[in-house]
Design a protein around this motif. Structure first.
Motif, short mmCIF file in Angstrom:
data_model
loop_
_atom_site.label_atom_id
_atom_site.label_comp_id
_atom_site.label_asym_id
_atom_site.label_seq_id
_atom_site.Cartn_x
_atom_site.Cartn_y
_atom_site.Cartn_z
N VAL A 86 0.84 -1.20 0.00
CA VAL A 86 0.00 0.00 0.00
C VAL A 86 0.88 1.25 0.00
O VAL A 86 0.43 2.33 0.39
CB VAL A 86 -0.97 0.02 1.20
CG1 VAL A 86 -2.00 -1.09 1.06
CG2 VAL A 86 -0.23 -0.12 2.52
N ALA A 87 2.12 1.10 -0.47
CA ALA A 87 3.06 2.22 -0.45
C ALA A 87 2.90 3.08 -1.70
O ALA A 87 2.64 2.59 -2.80
CB ALA A 87 4.50 1.69 -0.37
N GLU A 88 3.10 4.37 -1.52
CA GLU A 88 3.04 5.31 -2.64
C GLU A 88 4.16 5.00 -3.63
O GLU A 88 5.29 4.70 -3.24
CB GLU A 88 3.17 6.74 -2.12
CG GLU A 88 2.98 7.80 -3.19
CD GLU A 88 3.02 9.21 -2.63
OE1 GLU A 88 3.08 10.17 -3.42
OE2 GLU A 88 3.01 9.34 -1.38
N GLY A 89 3.84 5.07 -4.91
CA GLY A 89 4.84 4.82 -5.94
C GLY A 89 4.95 3.37 -6.38
O GLY A 89 5.74 3.05 -7.26
N TRP A 90 4.16 2.50 -5.77
CA TRP A 90 4.17 1.08 -6.12
C TRP A 90 2.81 0.70 -6.71
O TRP A 90 1.77 1.05 -6.18
CB TRP A 90 4.45 0.23 -4.90
CG TRP A 90 5.87 0.33 -4.41
CD1 TRP A 90 6.44 1.39 -3.75
CD2 TRP A 90 6.89 -0.66 -4.56
NE1 TRP A 90 7.76 1.12 -3.48
CE2 TRP A 90 8.06 -0.13 -3.96
CE3 TRP A 90 6.93 -1.93 -5.11
CZ2 TRP A 90 9.25 -0.84 -3.92
CZ3 TRP A 90 8.11 -2.64 -5.08
CH2 TRP A 90 9.26 -2.10 -4.49
#
Length: 308
Positions: A86-90
C-alpha cells in the motif's frame, strides 16, 4: 539480449517456486549470487543493479533494504513481501484488479506482488463496491483455509514432522491484526478494516477464501444474480486475465470447491452463492496460495513488465 532476472531470496518458499516456474524458460537469463558470496550486502547490490527485473522474496525489512541498494534507474522490482503493498509509488500486482491494471503493471518500475489471502476477497468484493451493490462501509469478514506452505519454511517443517498428527484446521490471526488487512481494505475499496479469520489445513498448498454477506440491512438488497453479474462483468472486461467466474447456480455443494484443485497453476475461480429469501450471500474464491497467491502472480507481473 535476454532480460536478466535476479531473485533475491531464491532459496525461500516463494523464491524456489519462481525458480521452478522459470526453469524451462529460454527467453530469460536467471542470475544468482555465488554461494560463497550469498551473505555479502555488496554482492546483493551488485546483482540487484545488474538485473532488468529483481524479484524480492524476502522479509519486509530485507525487502526495503534491497530496494535501497538499487542505485540505477533501470532495474525494475517486484516485491513479494508486504513491505510495499500500500506504499506510494508502487503498483499493485493483481493484474485483474480492473481493466487498466495490467497496463499499469506493464509500465511500472515498482510492483508490489499481492498477498495470498487478500486476492480472493478483493476479486469478489471490489466489483460489488464499484458497481454500488455494496457500500464502502459495509462490514466485511473473511475466512477460509490455506495450505501450510503459506507459513514459510518453519511451518512447512513443522507440518511435515507431525505428519497425520498435524492439525487439520488451525485458525490463526486471532489477535485480529492480520498483516494483509491494509491491503484488503485498500484494494477492495473498503472504508473500514475487515475482519480476517484465516486457517491452515494439513495439506501443502492451495486455498479457499470465503466472504459471507448479511445483506438485509441495506436500503436496497441486491439479489444473487445481480451480485454474480457484477463480478462476471468485471472479469469479462479484462483481456488476458486468469480469473474465471463460475456460472451462477443454487447448489448444496460443488466438487470443484477444493483448495488443492488449482495447485501448480496461476488460475483463480470465483463463485457466488445466495439465498435471496434470507438476504444472504457467500463469495468464494479457489486458487493456489503459491500460484496466483505468490509465485505465479510474480511471474505474471514479470511477463507484463517485460512485454512478453
Amino acid at each position: 539480449m535476454k532480460p536478466k532476472i535476479f531473485i533475491d531470496g531464491e532459496h525461500g518458499t516463494t523464491g524456489l517456486q519462481i525458480r521452478a516456474l522459470l526453469a524451462e524458460r529460454s527467453d530469460l537469463e536467471i542470475i544468482s549470487i555465488p554461494v560463497e558470496r550469498r551473505k555479502e550486502t555488496a554482492a546483493r547490490a551488485e546483482f540487484l543493479n545488474a538485473a532488468d527485473i529483481a524479484i524480492l522474496c524476502l522479509p519486509d525489512d530485507a525487502a526495503k533494504e534491497s530496494v535501497s541498494l538499487i542505485t540505477n534507474d533501470t532495474t525494475k522490482v517486484i516485491d513479494a513481501s508486504t513491505a510495499h503493498r500500500v506504499a506510494e509509488g508502487w503498483e499493485y500486482g493483481f493484474a485483474e484488479l480492473d481493466r487498466e491494471q495490467a497496463k499499469k503493471i506493464a509500465t511500472a518500475k515498482r510492483v508490489a506482488n499481492p498477498g495470498c489471502w487478500p486476492q480472493g476477497p478483493i476479486a469478489t468484493l471490489r466489483p460489488l463496491v464499484t458497481a454500488g451493490l455494496l457500500p464502502a462501509n459495509f462490514p466485511i469478514a473473511v475466512n477460509g483455509i490455506t495450505g501450510y506452505s503459506g507459513g514459510g519454511r518453519p511451518m512447512i517443517e513443522d507440518y511435515v514432522a507431525r505428519g497425520e498428527d498435524a492439525s487439520e484446521f488451525l485458525p490463526y490471526g486471532l489477535t485480529l491484526q492480520h498483516k494483509h488487512v491494509p491491503e484488503l481494505k485498500a484494494y477492495a475499496k473498503l472504508s473500514h478494516d475487515p475482519i480476517m479469520q484465516p486457517a491452515v489445513g494439513n495439506f501443502a498448498q492451495g486455498m479457499i477464501t470465503v466472504v459471507p454477506l448479511q445483506l438485509g440491512g441495506l436500503d436496497r438488497v441486491p439479489t444473487g444474480p445481480e451480485l454474480h453479474a457484477a463480478i462476471a462483468d468485471h472479469f469479462a472486461a479484462i483481456k488476458g486475465g486468469v480469473v474465471e467466474v463460475a456460472p451462477y447456480a443454487h447448489l448444496e455443494r460443488v466438487p470443484d470447491i477444493d483448495p488443492e484443485i488449482y495447485n501448480g497453476t496461476n488460475r483463480m475461480k470465483v463463485y457466488v452463492f445466495a439465498n435471496d429469501s434470507r438476504a444472504q450471500a457467500l463469495l468464494l474464491a479457489v486458487y493456489d496460495n503459491l500460484g496466483k497467491g505468490a509465485s505465479g502472480a510474480a511471474v505474471q507481473n514479470m511477463d507484463l513488465m517485460l512485454g512478453l
